[in-house]
Motif scaffolding. Structure first.
Motif, PDB file in Angstrom:
ATOM      1  N   ILE A   1     -34.350  -8.418 -37.684  1.00  0.00           N
ATOM      2  CA  ILE A   1     -32.891  -8.373 -37.788  1.00  0.00           C
ATOM      3  C   ILE A   1     -32.373  -9.691 -38.365  1.00  0.00           C
TER       4      ILE A   1
ATOM      5  N   LYS B   1     -28.495   3.493 -46.354  1.00  0.00           N
ATOM      6  CA  LYS B   1     -27.711   2.858 -45.301  1.00  0.00           C
ATOM      7  C   LYS B   1     -27.169   1.501 -45.747  1.00  0.00           C
TER       8      LYS B   1
ATOM      9  N   ASP C   1     -32.604   2.934 -38.167  1.00  0.00           N
ATOM     10  CA  ASP C   1     -31.287   3.032 -37.530  1.00  0.00           C
ATOM     11  C   ASP C   1     -30.979   1.783 -36.724  1.00  0.00           C
ATOM     12  N   ILE C   2     -31.973   1.348 -35.979  1.00  0.00           N
ATOM     13  CA  ILE C   2     -31.774   0.173 -35.128  1.00  0.00           C
ATOM     14  C   ILE C   2     -31.512  -1.064 -35.981  1.00  0.00           C
TER      15      ILE C   2
ATOM     16  N   THR D   1     -28.050  -0.851 -37.802  1.00  0.00           N
ATOM     17  CA  THR D   1     -26.935  -0.983 -36.865  1.00  0.00           C
ATOM     18  C   THR D   1     -26.832  -2.404 -36.332  1.00  0.00           C
ATOM     19  N   ALA D   2     -27.974  -2.957 -35.960  1.00  0.00           N
ATOM     20  CA  ALA D   2     -27.965  -4.312 -35.413  1.00  0.00           C
ATOM     21  C   ALA D   2     -27.431  -5.311 -36.434  1.00  0.00           C
TER      22      ALA D   2
ATOM     23  N   LEU E   1     -23.719  -4.884 -36.783  1.00  0.00           N
ATOM     24  CA  LEU E   1     -23.009  -5.443 -35.628  1.00  0.00           C
ATOM     25  C   LEU E   1     -22.954  -6.964 -35.690  1.00  0.00           C
ATOM     26  N   ARG E   2     -24.042  -7.569 -36.128  1.00  0.00           N
ATOM     27  CA  ARG E   2     -24.087  -9.022 -36.225  1.00  0.00           C
ATOM     28  C   ARG E   2     -23.037  -9.536 -37.211  1.00  0.00           C
TER      29      ARG E   2
ATOM     30  N   THR F   1     -20.352  -8.355 -37.891  1.00  0.00           N
ATOM     31  CA  THR F   1     -19.002  -8.185 -37.374  1.00  0.00           C
ATOM     32  C   THR F   1     -18.362  -9.517 -37.013  1.00  0.00           C
ATOM     33  N   ASP F   2     -19.107 -10.329 -36.313  1.00  0.00           N
ATOM     34  CA  ASP F   2     -18.570 -11.601 -35.889  1.00  0.00           C
ATOM     35  C   ASP F   2     -17.937 -12.359 -37.045  1.00  0.00           C
TER      36      ASP F   2
ATOM     37  N   LYS G   1     -17.527   1.495 -41.530  1.00  0.00           N
ATOM     38  CA  LYS G   1     -17.192   2.645 -40.699  1.00  0.00           C
ATOM     39  C   LYS G   1     -16.460   3.706 -41.527  1.00  0.00           C
TER      40      LYS G   1
ATOM     41  N   LEU H   1     -18.875   5.436 -43.685  1.00  0.00           N
ATOM     42  CA  LEU H   1     -19.677   6.382 -42.922  1.00  0.00           C
ATOM     43  C   LEU H   1     -18.896   7.656 -42.650  1.00  0.00           C
TER      44      LEU H   1
ATOM     45  N   VAL I   1     -29.261  -2.847 -28.562  1.00  0.00           N
ATOM     46  CA  VAL I   1     -29.115  -1.911 -29.674  1.00  0.00           C
ATOM     47  C   VAL I   1     -30.301  -0.949 -29.687  1.00  0.00           C
TER      48      VAL I   1
ATOM     49  N   ILE J   1     -29.793   3.066 -29.121  1.00  0.00           N
ATOM     50  CA  ILE J   1     -30.069   4.001 -30.213  1.00  0.00           C
ATOM     51  C   ILE J   1     -31.190   4.954 -29.826  1.00  0.00           C
TER      52      ILE J   1
END
Lengths: 301, 301
Positions: A141, A168, A267-268, A271-272, A275-276, A278-279, A289, A292, B113, B117
């Motif tokens: 990640i 993705k 997927d993991i 997504t991870a 999410l990271r 995001t900060d 989003k 998607l 995560v 998932i």
DNA sequence: AGCAACTGTGTAATTATACTACATATCGAC
DNA sequence: GTCGATATGTAGTATAATTACACAGTTGCT
């Protein structure tokens, strides 16, 4: 230490982790069991659901053994007692009967095929989940988070995974490519640069050309993440190797399930990473989003 | 009927099937519960694993209610008693906490995560398994068994599935194609002939062009099998529709899981067809197995 | 082969656990 | 504020799991 002889001959049994599927456990221990305990074991393996809703008395009755024998059986397969055994049995049955117990037969009706394949898929995913290297995942990640571009490589079933990962890209947030042809793969791998990340997907990790690709990518200065099965030579050519172990590697369905496990890994990772980000880039996340959702309603690439 | 008033106010509760995830059940019933029962419910939802290994006495202690209340709670959520409740809880926890309980947060570490998932994927697969239309599946197998050629259609995430299905042609035993581009799709659909089968894959089943493809294929005389989500308009254009329902259709991960459910459907179809053929063409089956093994060891298409 | 030691299995007693019947408290409506 | 009804807790009971013990069947040794 204990000088009592009779009841617990369990001097130093190397019982595997508590997450282990109890039906598997019963099966592997079958040989070590005493005759009467074995009657119970056979009963459990033959019709686990029946035992699940039975008391000790009933179980003993059906198996034609005494009640303590039932308890001894439970202890012998690594449980605390009958209660604990039932709980674990419920756990295992929820996931489905592992493939080792139910092999597909030519005479199976569609209904049976459905049950068995779902069973196998879910059991294997559970297995993969518990055997996943969290450490490696975290490192992967980190690499992906800092990548300037990502390239996915894979053949056959793994090629499907590579393409899926590439799709993705809104989650990864950087340009993503997927090469499925060996010539294109070598070319793409050669063109990678420091800061880029190559994700090499191969169940066996033995395909010659995929190993070359990993090596080439590394020589180009890119970081290499491998998604592969256990005992894979690919690991040697990776900066980070994520082992998506499957329940039974010798099984004919191995490619089938390894493919799905690999997809979940993707997927993991995606997504991870999303999410990271995001900060730092909340806007980007919102956009992702939205993307998607667009994908959901129109399903166009 | 019963004139006792106090204990069972459960006159005519429409309790859903026994396969229902108990945590979901607790959650939906939360509003109908009495204050003390609710304390138990909150406790269960907050830390289900703790309750799993607790006795009634302990549970009552932690929730700060009396022991009968715990039992009343169990009955209120549709169980026979505490034992039954524990068993169901074990069942549900085996699958993982359903997504409705655990939404991904930006602050989640990689470990979380991963758990979430996997939980979501496995729970959803379990759901899909229990909601799959066996009837339709059987019909689809029958159609594929008698097909002279099979063509798979899909976009985006479903395109991945289509391509995966095409790669399983050794199992299907007849020529298979996969078209991912809308122009190619229309062309391929037009060229289909009676005896051919078109498998149209679309999660939403709302994409305009995919509906056109289904219709075109049908007009060409081919049978059409649809693999799609619930409430899909695609169903109208299919001879057989396999609904791969996902746990929660409004969730952001829907495309992710529907993709995996669809892959499992493909696995079931291809395997069932291959097994059927065995009766008549055992040699073919052996060859297929050999092919699959080759695929495993060299992983080349 | 015959005795001894030990492992395996069942019987009976014990304990803990889930469940039930009843009493008391709490809430809401008139 | 009192009555009816619902909700919760207390105490007891029944049932199920577990343990201690005794007997039977096996195996090994002289």
């Amino acid at each position: 230490m204990t000088d009592i002889a009779a009841d617990p001959p369990s001097s130093a049994r190397p019982l595997r982790g508590t997450t282990q599927n109890i039906l598997e456990m019963v099966r592997t221990r079958l040989a070590d069991l005493r005759k009467s305990e074995r009657k119970v074991a056979d009963l459990v393996l033959a019709d686990p659901r029946r035992i699940l809703n039975a008391t000790i008395a009933e179980t003993a009755e059906i198996a034609a053994v005494s009640q303590p024998t039932v308890i001894r059986f439970c202890v012998a397969v690594g449980c605390e007692g009958f209660q604990d055994f039932r709980l674990r049995l419920a756990h295992s049955l929820a996931l489905g009967t592992p493939a080792t117990h139910s092999v597909l037969l030519a005479t199976d009706p569609p209904q049976a095929v459905l049950e068995k394949i779902f069973d196998y898929t879910i059991t294997s995913l559970d297995w993969a989940r518990h055997h996943m290297d969290k450490e490696a995942l975290g490192q992967a990640i980190l690499l992906l988070e800092n990548a300037t571009a990502i390239e996915f490589f894979g053949f056959g079933a793994s090629g499907i995974v590579a393409r899926d990962a590439q799709q993705k890209f809104p989650l990864f947030g950087v340009p993503c490519g997927a090469q499925l042809d060996s010539h294109q793969q070598v070319m793409a791998a050669s063109m990678l640069r420091p800061g880029n990340v190559a994700v090499v997907i191969s169940n066996t990790g033995r395909t010659r050309s995929i190993l070359d690709v990993a090596q080439t990518a590394r020589e180009s200065g890119a970081k290499v993440i491998g998604i592969t099965g256990s005992d894979s030579p690919l690991v040697a050519h990776c900066d980070v190797a994520i082992i998506a172990e499957t329940l039974d590697n010798t099984n004919i369905y191995t490619p089938t399930i390894s493919r799905i496990a690999a997809l979940v890994v993707i997927d993991i990772l995606s997504t991870a990473v999303a999410l990271r980000r995001t900060d730092e880039h909340f806007q980007r996340f919102e956009m992702m989003k939205k993307h998607l959702n667009e994908l959901r309603f129109t399903e166009k690439e």
